[in-house]
Write a protein that holds these residues in place. Structure first.
Motif, mmCIF file in Angstrom:
data_model
loop_
_atom_site.group_PDB
_atom_site.id
_atom_site.type_symbol
_atom_site.label_atom_id
_atom_site.label_comp_id
_atom_site.label_asym_id
_atom_site.label_seq_id
_atom_site.Cartn_x
_atom_site.Cartn_y
_atom_site.Cartn_z
ATOM 1 N N ASP A 189 18.120 24.720 52.798
ATOM 2 C CA ASP A 189 17.599 25.151 51.504
ATOM 3 C C ASP A 189 16.155 25.623 51.593
ATOM 4 O O ASP A 189 15.722 26.469 50.798
ATOM 5 C CB ASP A 189 17.714 24.005 50.507
ATOM 6 N N ALA A 192 16.421 29.221 52.816
ATOM 7 C CA ALA A 192 16.991 30.024 51.732
ATOM 8 C C ALA A 192 15.955 30.289 50.647
ATOM 9 O O ALA A 192 15.903 31.388 50.071
ATOM 10 C CB ALA A 192 18.209 29.312 51.147
ATOM 11 N N SER A 193 15.112 29.318 50.352
ATOM 12 C CA SER A 193 14.058 29.492 49.349
ATOM 13 C C SER A 193 13.010 30.487 49.822
ATOM 14 O O SER A 193 12.531 31.333 49.040
ATOM 15 C CB SER A 193 13.404 28.147 49.039
ATOM 16 N N GLN A 196 13.708 34.188 49.256
ATOM 17 C CA GLN A 196 13.762 34.696 47.888
ATOM 18 C C GLN A 196 12.402 34.776 47.218
ATOM 19 O O GLN A 196 12.330 34.998 46.005
ATOM 20 C CB GLN A 196 14.696 33.803 47.057
ATOM 21 N N GLY A 277 14.167 29.174 45.547
ATOM 22 C CA GLY A 277 15.594 29.116 45.872
ATOM 23 C C GLY A 277 16.520 29.071 44.680
ATOM 24 O O GLY A 277 17.732 29.210 44.828
ATOM 25 N N TRP A 278 15.981 28.911 43.467
ATOM 26 C CA TRP A 278 16.810 28.863 42.267
ATOM 27 C C TRP A 278 15.987 29.310 41.067
ATOM 28 O O TRP A 278 14.761 29.275 41.094
ATOM 29 C CB TRP A 278 17.377 27.452 42.031
ATOM 30 N N PHE A 558 27.349 29.420 44.756
ATOM 31 C CA PHE A 558 26.206 30.212 44.367
ATOM 32 C C PHE A 558 26.582 31.666 44.595
ATOM 33 O O PHE A 558 27.545 31.973 45.309
ATOM 34 C CB PHE A 558 24.966 29.768 45.180
ATOM 35 N N VAL A 559 26.005 32.656 43.979
ATOM 36 C CA VAL A 559 24.685 32.691 43.384
ATOM 37 C C VAL A 559 24.718 32.248 41.929
ATOM 38 O O VAL A 559 23.724 31.760 41.393
ATOM 39 C CB VAL A 559 24.121 34.107 43.519
ATOM 40 N N SER A 566 21.281 30.527 42.088
ATOM 41 C CA SER A 566 20.910 29.592 43.150
ATOM 42 C C SER A 566 21.332 30.156 44.488
ATOM 43 O O SER A 566 22.454 30.663 44.631
ATOM 44 C CB SER A 566 21.580 28.234 42.906
ATOM 45 N N TRP A 567 20.402 30.063 45.438
ATOM 46 C CA TRP A 567 20.693 30.456 46.811
ATOM 47 C C TRP A 567 20.770 29.223 47.717
ATOM 48 O O TRP A 567 20.760 29.349 48.937
ATOM 49 C CB TRP A 567 19.608 31.403 47.307
#
Length: 589
Positions: A189, A192-193, A196, A277-278, A558-559, A566-567
């Protein structure tokens, strides 16, 4: 009455020479050799006499042309005294009997005895320029000492301490962050964050107080952390000097680095809380699905943008200048020369919140100021910053035993999933630990252990576990015992035996084998080492290993849908703690 310039010049020349050369014929000979003007060199001013008047003195002023002593300005008298060859070998600055004016040439200028002025000058403290303007402070002559170096270790340690305080507050006040840390895969995570982050906009969606008050305070605190670890910068008060502005510029650079770390590092908002990430709606408090959200009308954000990267160090540095100004022109004036009054101290700490926080991080009082507590003010025992180690600390650092090695027996005293009991000897095993002392109070620590009975939930009874970790050990050393607290993140590998069986789906025979399942874990141990001698000690430790296990439950794919995108990983985890005890010998060298 105005004296002729020539007389004033001759008078002051004689006064200066007398202050440095009074007391022996050899000094007069040296003075004569230094004067190029023949009339002055051979004149009566520097010619000592051995005659005596009825009062025991010879007055040479009578032989001077245009005698100024007639007007009461300048008189030279010399009293005969037994010849002391030892005084010729002793510099005037080291003479202990300066109070004895009964021998040697005596000069009186305008009614002032030169010998008395010279005595006061020689025995007065040395004046030292303070950090502001033309203030003068009294300070005894300093002894020769090693220059103080920049405190990089203090800078890094205090910055991580500040980061820990910020992260703890965020975790305690945000249930979403607690959920992400407890149930989601951290590293997946985090990356992934990071992917983005939206750097095509300024605002990140936070409130005005967060972006333009909270983050500047973060920048000013991190700047003060750098300043208080700079031997020159920490003593500066606001002034138009290069030392002050250079120290604050270095504080700005560190605030910039700290701000960047706070946003994108694994220990920052991208790692703890998964900033980026979201997404969530701005100025709307609604849960999924958000029925009141109108696309194109309402806005949503993933809490990223340029604002925190820029505002934190720049406005934070302006905050530092503002606190420095208040500190000098308000707090200093209220405090005055009395540094013991409690009200000015409380006021100083209150008016400077960022420096108060920086003082707390280095375990100092809110009103602590280096330019007051350090030399010359800080000669009281126990006062001062003392980032510069004392002689005792230097000697202790020289004698520190850097390496330690321990072999230990390990058990699970409260049982495991496959063998439940209370205060039993379950899950027996053994392991090794090695430490390297960075300072007397912190060490790098590594360990590897193997024990019976898997730590995993529902594991078979004859499974085994391999645990490894690397982290830090906080140490408090005593004459006969050493207490320590270890924190070691690492991995747990459950080695689960698989018995021979027939795969009915593939219609194949599976022989005996082993299934290895890897889990993230962290081990914490509280230990006591009883010292047998300088090299050998006995260690007993009690603690826990917390293991993360993947669960069958998964989040929605997700997404997702606006405003809740959310990724992050849909996987979900749970945490299981196993209590452990271990003990064995420790060898230090």
């Amino acid at each position: 009455m105005r004296l002729p310039p020539a007389r004033v010049f001759i008078g002051w020349l004689a006064l200066i020479l007398a202050a440095h050369l009074q007391g022996s014929p050899a000094h007069f000979a040296q003075a004569q050799a230094l004067i190029p003007d023949e009339p002055l060199r051979t004149g009566p001013i520097l010619q000592p006499s051995t005659g005596l008047t009825t009062n025991g003195f010879v007055d040479h002023s009578a032989g001077l042309p245009n005698d100024p002593s007639a007007n009461g300005y300048f008189t030279i008298r010399q009293q005969s005294a037994p010849y002391d060859s030892l005084r010729l070998l002793t510099p005037n600055l080291d003479i202990e009997d300066d109070d004895d004016f009964s021998s040697g040439t005596e000069f009186i200028f305008n009614g002032i005895r030169v010998s008395e002025v010279r005595h006061v000058y020689q025995h007065s403290p040395i004046r030292k320029h303070s950090s502001h303007e033309n203030d003068l402070s009294l300070e005894p002559a300093p002894e020769e000492q090693q220059p103080e170096h920049y405190h990089w270790s203090g800078l890094i340690a205090q910055s991580f301490f500040f980061n820990g305080i910020e992260s703890t507050f965020r975790i305690a006040s945000d249930d979403q962050i607690r959920y992400l840390l407890a149930t989601k895969p951290f590293w997946h995570d985090y990356w992934a964050s990071m992917k983005q982050f939206n750097m095509r906009r300024w605002n990140d969606g936070d409130e005005f107080l967060v972006n333009y008050v909270g983050h500047p305070m973060q920048g000013s605190v991190s700047s003060y952390i750098e300043i208080q670890n700079d031997p020159v910068g920490r003593k500066q008060e606001i002034s138009a000097t290069s030392e002050y502005w250079m120290s604050r510029f270095k504080g700005f650079l560190w605030a910039t680095a700290y701000s960047t770390h706070s946003e994108i590092s694994p220990l920052g908002e991208a790692g703890i809380g998964n900033e980026g990430g979201w997404t969530y709606p701005i100025d709307a408090d609604c849960h999924r699905p958000c029925t009141t959200f109108k696309p194109g009308v309402n806005k949503y954000t993933n809490n990223t943008g340029w604002v925190d990267f820029i505002i934190t160090p720049t406005v934070g540095s302006l905050w530092v200048l503002a606190e420095d100004t208040i500190d000098r022109y308000i707090s200093d004036r209220i405090q005055g020369d009395d540094t013991s009054r409690i009200f000015p101290k409380i006021l100083r700490g209150t008016l400077n919140p960022s420096r108060t926080m920086a003082n707390f991080i280095r375990l100092k009082k809110p009103w602590y100021r280096d330019f007051q507590e350090d030399e010359p003010y800080g000669r009281r025992p126990g006062s001062g910053i003392h980032m510069l180690p004392s002689d005792e600390e230097i000697e202790q650092n020289r004698q520190i035993q850097r390496f330690s090695f321990s072999a230990h027996f390990r058990t699970v005293p409260v049982g495991s999933d496959s063998e439940g009991c209370v205060l039993c000897n379950a899950g027996r095993g053994a392991g090794l630990e090695a430490d390297y002392a960075i300072t007397p109070w912190i060490s790098a620590s590594v360990s590897i252990d193997r024990q019976q009975v898997s730590l995993g939930k529902g594991a078979l009874e004859d499974g085994t576990t391999l645990t490894s970790g690397f982290g830090v050990r906080l140490v408090h050393d005593r004459p006969h015992n050493t207490f320590s607290l270890s924190l070691r993140p690492g991995l747990v590998v459950d080695e689960i035996p698989v018995r021979a069986h027939v795969d009915t789906v593939k219609d194949t025979y599976i022989p005996n084998g082993q299934l290895n399942v890897v889990h993230q874990a962290v081990t914490t141990l509280l230990a006591n080492d009883y010292k047998i001698n300088r090299t050998v000690a006995l260690r007993s430790a009690f603690g826990a290993t917390i293991v993360r296990y993947r669960t069958a439950r998964k989040d929605p794919a997700f997404v997702g849908k606006i405003p809740y995108l959310s990724w992050l990983s849909p996987d979900s985890y749970t945490n299981h703690a196993t209590w452990i005890w271990q003990g064995g010998p420790v060898f230090r060298f």
